[in-house]
Design an enzyme around this catalytic site. Sequence first.
Site, PDB file in Angstrom:
ATOM      1  N   HIS A 162      -1.992   0.340  -9.657  1.00  0.00           N
ATOM      2  CA  HIS A 162      -2.519  -0.640  -8.688  1.00  0.00           C
ATOM      3  C   HIS A 162      -3.103  -1.867  -9.414  1.00  0.00           C
ATOM      4  O   HIS A 162      -4.314  -2.107  -9.372  1.00  0.00           O
ATOM      5  CB  HIS A 162      -3.577   0.010  -7.780  1.00  0.00           C
ATOM      6  CG  HIS A 162      -3.812  -0.766  -6.517  1.00  0.00           C
ATOM      7  ND1 HIS A 162      -4.171  -0.175  -5.328  1.00  0.00           N
ATOM      8  CD2 HIS A 162      -3.748  -2.090  -6.242  1.00  0.00           C
ATOM      9  CE1 HIS A 162      -4.310  -1.092  -4.392  1.00  0.00           C
ATOM     10  NE2 HIS A 162      -4.068  -2.272  -4.928  1.00  0.00           N
ATOM     11  N   ARG A 192       0.872  -1.176   0.000  1.00  0.00           N
ATOM     12  CA  ARG A 192       0.000   0.000   0.000  1.00  0.00           C
ATOM     13  C   ARG A 192       0.906   1.222   0.000  1.00  0.00           C
ATOM     14  O   ARG A 192       1.987   1.201   0.605  1.00  0.00           O
ATOM     15  CB  ARG A 192      -0.889   0.039   1.258  1.00  0.00           C
ATOM     16  CG  ARG A 192      -2.032  -0.961   1.255  1.00  0.00           C
ATOM     17  CD  ARG A 192      -3.128  -0.585   0.254  1.00  0.00           C
ATOM     18  NE  ARG A 192      -4.248  -1.508   0.296  1.00  0.00           N
ATOM     19  CZ  ARG A 192      -4.415  -2.556  -0.530  1.00  0.00           C
ATOM     20  NH1 ARG A 192      -3.514  -2.810  -1.458  1.00  0.00           N
ATOM     21  NH2 ARG A 192      -5.486  -3.316  -0.439  1.00  0.00           N
ATOM     22  N   GLU A 201      -4.194   7.335  -4.126  1.00  0.00           N
ATOM     23  CA  GLU A 201      -4.626   6.847  -5.444  1.00  0.00           C
ATOM     24  C   GLU A 201      -5.978   7.447  -5.821  1.00  0.00           C
ATOM     25  O   GLU A 201      -6.832   7.610  -4.956  1.00  0.00           O
ATOM     26  CB  GLU A 201      -4.719   5.312  -5.403  1.00  0.00           C
ATOM     27  CG  GLU A 201      -3.361   4.688  -5.195  1.00  0.00           C
ATOM     28  CD  GLU A 201      -3.422   3.172  -5.006  1.00  0.00           C
ATOM     29  OE1 GLU A 201      -4.497   2.576  -5.194  1.00  0.00           O
ATOM     30  OE2 GLU A 201      -2.386   2.603  -4.653  1.00  0.00           O
TER      31      GLU A 201
HETATM   32  P1  NDP Z   1      -0.706 -11.521   5.142  1.00  0.00           P
HETATM   33  O1  NDP Z   1      -1.562 -11.029   6.267  1.00  0.00           O
HETATM   34  O2  NDP Z   1      -0.740 -12.954   4.764  1.00  0.00           O
HETATM   35  O3  NDP Z   1       0.834 -11.137   5.447  1.00  0.00           O
HETATM   36  C1  NDP Z   1       1.221  -9.901   5.966  1.00  0.00           C
HETATM   37  C2  NDP Z   1       2.692  -9.963   6.359  1.00  0.00           C
HETATM   38  O4  NDP Z   1       3.096  -8.661   6.788  1.00  0.00           O
HETATM   39  C3  NDP Z   1       2.985 -10.905   7.520  1.00  0.00           C
HETATM   40  O5  NDP Z   1       4.164 -11.622   7.245  1.00  0.00           O
HETATM   41  C4  NDP Z   1       3.202  -9.969   8.715  1.00  0.00           C
HETATM   42  O6  NDP Z   1       4.074 -10.595   9.642  1.00  0.00           O
HETATM   43  C5  NDP Z   1       3.816  -8.758   8.016  1.00  0.00           C
HETATM   44  N1  NDP Z   1       3.663  -7.511   8.759  1.00  0.00           N
HETATM   45  C6  NDP Z   1       2.560  -6.988   9.330  1.00  0.00           C
HETATM   46  N2  NDP Z   1       2.841  -5.833   9.931  1.00  0.00           N
HETATM   47  C7  NDP Z   1       4.162  -5.609   9.746  1.00  0.00           C
HETATM   48  C8  NDP Z   1       5.059  -4.572  10.152  1.00  0.00           C
HETATM   49  N3  NDP Z   1       4.647  -3.530  10.874  1.00  0.00           N
HETATM   50  N4  NDP Z   1       6.352  -4.663   9.775  1.00  0.00           N
HETATM   51  C9  NDP Z   1       6.784  -5.722   9.050  1.00  0.00           C
HETATM   52  N5  NDP Z   1       5.990  -6.735   8.639  1.00  0.00           N
HETATM   53  C10 NDP Z   1       4.692  -6.674   8.997  1.00  0.00           C
HETATM   54  O7  NDP Z   1      -1.101 -10.579   3.922  1.00  0.00           O
HETATM   55  P2  NDP Z   1      -1.020 -10.912   2.352  1.00  0.00           P
HETATM   56  O8  NDP Z   1       0.347 -11.434   2.044  1.00  0.00           O
HETATM   57  O9  NDP Z   1      -2.208 -11.673   1.907  1.00  0.00           O
HETATM   58  O10 NDP Z   1      -1.205  -9.426   1.758  1.00  0.00           O
HETATM   59  C11 NDP Z   1      -0.333  -8.375   2.151  1.00  0.00           C
HETATM   60  C12 NDP Z   1      -0.864  -7.041   1.637  1.00  0.00           C
HETATM   61  O11 NDP Z   1      -0.639  -6.936   0.241  1.00  0.00           O
HETATM   62  C13 NDP Z   1      -2.376  -6.821   1.765  1.00  0.00           C
HETATM   63  O12 NDP Z   1      -2.743  -6.430   3.079  1.00  0.00           O
HETATM   64  C14 NDP Z   1      -2.634  -5.740   0.732  1.00  0.00           C
HETATM   65  O13 NDP Z   1      -2.541  -4.458   1.316  1.00  0.00           O
HETATM   66  C15 NDP Z   1      -1.482  -5.921  -0.268  1.00  0.00           C
HETATM   67  N6  NDP Z   1      -1.987  -6.343  -1.583  1.00  0.00           N
HETATM   68  C16 NDP Z   1      -1.754  -5.557  -2.684  1.00  0.00           C
HETATM   69  C17 NDP Z   1      -2.219  -5.936  -3.928  1.00  0.00           C
HETATM   70  C18 NDP Z   1      -1.955  -5.087  -5.128  1.00  0.00           C
HETATM   71  O14 NDP Z   1      -2.772  -5.074  -6.050  1.00  0.00           O
HETATM   72  N7  NDP Z   1      -0.839  -4.380  -5.191  1.00  0.00           N
HETATM   73  C19 NDP Z   1      -2.998  -7.158  -4.126  1.00  0.00           C
HETATM   74  C20 NDP Z   1      -3.144  -7.948  -2.916  1.00  0.00           C
HETATM   75  C21 NDP Z   1      -2.668  -7.523  -1.697  1.00  0.00           C
HETATM   76  P3  NDP Z   1       4.049 -10.176  11.205  1.00  0.00           P
HETATM   77  O15 NDP Z   1       2.614 -10.219  11.614  1.00  0.00           O
HETATM   78  O16 NDP Z   1       4.928 -11.174  11.909  1.00  0.00           O
HETATM   79  O17 NDP Z   1       4.629  -8.803  11.261  1.00  0.00           O
END
Ligand code: NDP
Length: 308
Positions: A280, A233, A262
């Site tokens: 996006h 994001r 956006e």
């Molecule tokens: P998941 O919830 O499966 O994974 C999120 C990851 O982020 C986890 O490994 C988590 O680990 C880590 N995380 C969370 N907070 C932090 C932090 N403060 N610092 C470092 N790492 C962090 O999500 P997805 O993989 O399914 O999706 C991720 C994101 O991708 C979505 O939320 C969405 O915003 C974005 N996305 C974008 C798309 C696009 O079109 N560009 C399409 C689909 C998704 P931990 O909790 O241990 O920190």
Amino acid sequence: MTKQPVLVLGPLMPYLLAELEKRYAVEKLYAEKDALKFLQENAGRFRAAVTSTFTGITADMIDLLPQVEIISSFGVGTDSLDVAYANSRGIRVANTPDVLNEDTANMALLLLLAATRDLVKNDRFVREGRWARGESAPLASGIEGKRVGLVGLGRIGSVIAQKLLAFGCDVAYHTRSRKPDAPYTYYDNLVDLARDSAALIAILPGGEATRGVISREVLQALGPDGTFVNVARGTVVDEAALVELLQSGELGRAGLDVFADEPNVPEALFKLDNVVLQPHMGSATLETRRAMADRVVTNLEDYFAEKP
Ligand code: NDP
């Protein structure tokens, strides 16, 4: 049998709208001239609402829907949905994870390769006739054997990691907690990861909790030979610092699919040759968008069938 009324809050892809209309009595809030009046007169009829990561749903909107029990959202991101408030009111919120992992991971790889190999810049070079005039394009950078740092190693991050291995990269990651099953080098400090990596890929959730996690300091640590890719994001990065560092060359290159405001993209980026931009499009293939749409529908069907 009379169809269950379903309120659609914002525009959806035609396929999804058609699938919903086959099963439910769909009403479109966004097509109402006076949405507030419509809600005052009709809100009590809806047990289900459909939205998307683009439209979202606020606490105020949830308050206007007193009978809603389920909100089914198109997209995996929940940063535009007030899930905590919905849950506090006993409302279930469903999203569309997993089906978009491969395509979003592919976008991350596309942006990484396009940025490091000057793909778009060199496309312009050919079209402008500069090759034919005898000019030569400067050498780009390879990724094989280089360390690529993932910020986030969830559903999508894990798929990106596997694909990076196929390109011969050395994968490392930063998350809040170490993933015991992940065979990659863990960094608890993001600046250290950036300093040690040739490229950094952001794939963590948006929202207040992650705002500006990719700070100026992180981007400076990535440095003039480094590449930053964002498929997460726009809010996860200090966008003003990103633009400045790309302009000054203190950060080498970037591949950006997402932005803070956006569809508005900082105009300064349009002039830069070291940036590849996308509107996006991470999950935006016909196949994946259809699978996401099917998930929105089955999430509703499962809810009404009292399945988990
Ligand atoms: P998941 O919830 O499966 O994974 C999120 C990851 O982020 C986890 O490994 C988590 O680990 C880590 N995380 C969370 N907070 C932090 C932090 N403060 N610092 C470092 N790492 C962090 O999500 P997805 O993989 O399914 O999706 C991720 C994101 O991708 C979505 O939320 C969405 O915003 C974005 N996305 C974008 C798309 C696009 O079109 N560009 C399409 C689909 C998704 P931990 O909790 O241990 O920190």
